[in-house]
Write a protein that holds these residues in place. Structure first.
Motif, PDB file in Angstrom:
ATOM      1  N   PRO A   1      64.648  42.023  36.373  1.00 60.05           N
ATOM      2  CA  PRO A   1      65.930  42.287  35.683  1.00 60.05           C
ATOM      3  C   PRO A   1      65.830  41.661  33.987  1.00 60.05           C
ATOM      4  CG  PRO A   1      66.191  40.315  37.327  1.00 60.05           C
ATOM      5  CD  PRO A   1      64.785  40.954  37.403  1.00 60.05           C
TER       6      PRO A   1
ATOM      7  N   ASP B   1      66.540  51.441  30.868  1.00 59.74           N
ATOM      8  CA  ASP B   1      66.381  51.053  32.429  1.00 59.74           C
ATOM      9  C   ASP B   1      65.529  51.900  33.014  1.00 59.74           C
ATOM     10  OD1 ASP B   1      67.439  50.076  34.611  1.00 59.74           O
ATOM     11  OD2 ASP B   1      68.945  51.760  34.830  1.00 59.74           O
TER      12      ASP B   1
ATOM     13  N   PRO C   1      68.331  47.446  26.545  1.00 63.62           N
ATOM     14  CA  PRO C   1      69.399  48.429  26.574  1.00 63.62           C
ATOM     15  C   PRO C   1      69.307  49.283  27.816  1.00 63.62           C
ATOM     16  CG  PRO C   1      68.392  48.129  24.213  1.00 63.62           C
ATOM     17  CD  PRO C   1      67.582  47.388  25.287  1.00 63.62           C
ATOM     18  N   ALA C   2      70.511  50.173  27.903  1.00 65.88           N
ATOM     19  CA  ALA C   2      70.780  51.052  28.958  1.00 65.88           C
ATOM     20  C   ALA C   2      69.434  52.283  28.876  1.00 65.88           C
ATOM     21  CB  ALA C   2      71.999  51.412  29.181  1.00 65.88           C
ATOM     22  N   SER C   3      69.262  52.493  27.806  1.00 64.35           N
ATOM     23  CA  SER C   3      68.149  53.468  27.205  1.00 64.35           C
ATOM     24  C   SER C   3      67.076  53.108  27.972  1.00 64.35           C
ATOM     25  CB  SER C   3      68.158  53.769  25.850  1.00 64.35           C
ATOM     26  OG  SER C   3      67.829  52.496  25.095  1.00 64.35           O
TER      27      SER C   3
END
Length: 245
Positions: free
Chosen positions: A188, A196, A192-194
């Motif tokens: 983890p 993921d 950023p979510a991009s």
């Protein structure tokens, strides 16, 4: 005043001694690094012959000390000639690269084996001395049963340890060198979510060099590509450039 002069004189001599010691240390370090490979080759040669001499002794053919010294010097000369031939041939063709692979494996194996034998000899000598001291303290000069048992114990301990080290290195330089272990680890990270699901592949400890052929390296690279990484990373012990393709 005389006490002050004596103190100043003592401090002057102390500083002179410190400067001289520092100068000798710098000279020793300079000579060490200037002749590092020659010293390393000498250590390897001694280790190689120590292993051969120990095997001859265990087999019931011990050699006199002068012959051991002459043999170690001869091994050093052979090693220098071999390394010189390998340096002169830089194109990697012919039979010399294969000789270098075998030589490197034998050199590293002999270093570890000789180190193990040296530590075993120190442990045996220490326990033998302690046992002798206990025998004298007990008031008897007769050989004890414990000494014979100790000799037999260290004999088989040395034989077993030597065999384990040789077997481990033989496995590492043959089967183990060709194996590539893949471990998946989810980490983890505050990305950023991009990003993921970003897949990063790190390859390490492959020891590129004379002991890893081009064909083996290509198989490793192909295995990395099959994982379809988004990013690649190279870990420790690269020893040369790894081209991802």
């Amino acid at each position: 005043r005389s006490g002050l002069l004596a103190r100043v004189s003592t401090m002057s001599w102390t500083r002179s001694g410190q400067r001289a010691a520092a100068g000798w240390r710098r000279l020793a370090v300079k000579l060490f690094f200037a002749h590092f490979f020659s010293l390393l080759l000498a250590v390897v040669s001694i280790a190689q012959w120590a292993c051969v001499g120990w095997i001859l002794s265990v087999a019931g053919h011990p050699l006199p000390i002068p012959l051991h010294l002459a043999a170690a010097i001869m091994v050093y000369g052979i090693n220098r000639e071999l390394i010189g031939s390998l340096r002169r041939q830089r194109d990697g063709s012919g039979w010399l690269p294969a000789v270098l692979r075998v030589y490197s494996a034998a050199a590293f194996t002999s270093l570890f084996c000789a180190g193990f034998l040296a530590l075993s000899a120190v442990a045996w000598g220490t326990l033998r001395f302690a046992l002798g001291a206990l025998t004298v303290q007990a008031g008897t000069l007769q050989p004890t049963v414990g000494g014979s048992v100790l000799d037999d114990l260290f004999h088989w301990f040395s034989v077993a340890g030597f065999g384990i080290i040789v077997t481990a290195f033989a496995y590492g330089y043959t089967i183990g060198q060709r194996r590539l272990t893949v471990t998946h680890q989810r980490v983890p990270l505050p990305f950023p979510a991009s990003l993921d699901g970003l897949r990063i592949v790190q390859i390490s400890d492959i020891h590129i060099g004379h002991n890893l052929t081009t064909e083996q390296l290509c198989r490793f690279v192909q295995r990395v590509n099959e994982l379809e990484p988004d990013r690649g990373a190279r870990g420790r012990n690269p020893e040369s450039d790894l081209h991802h393709g």
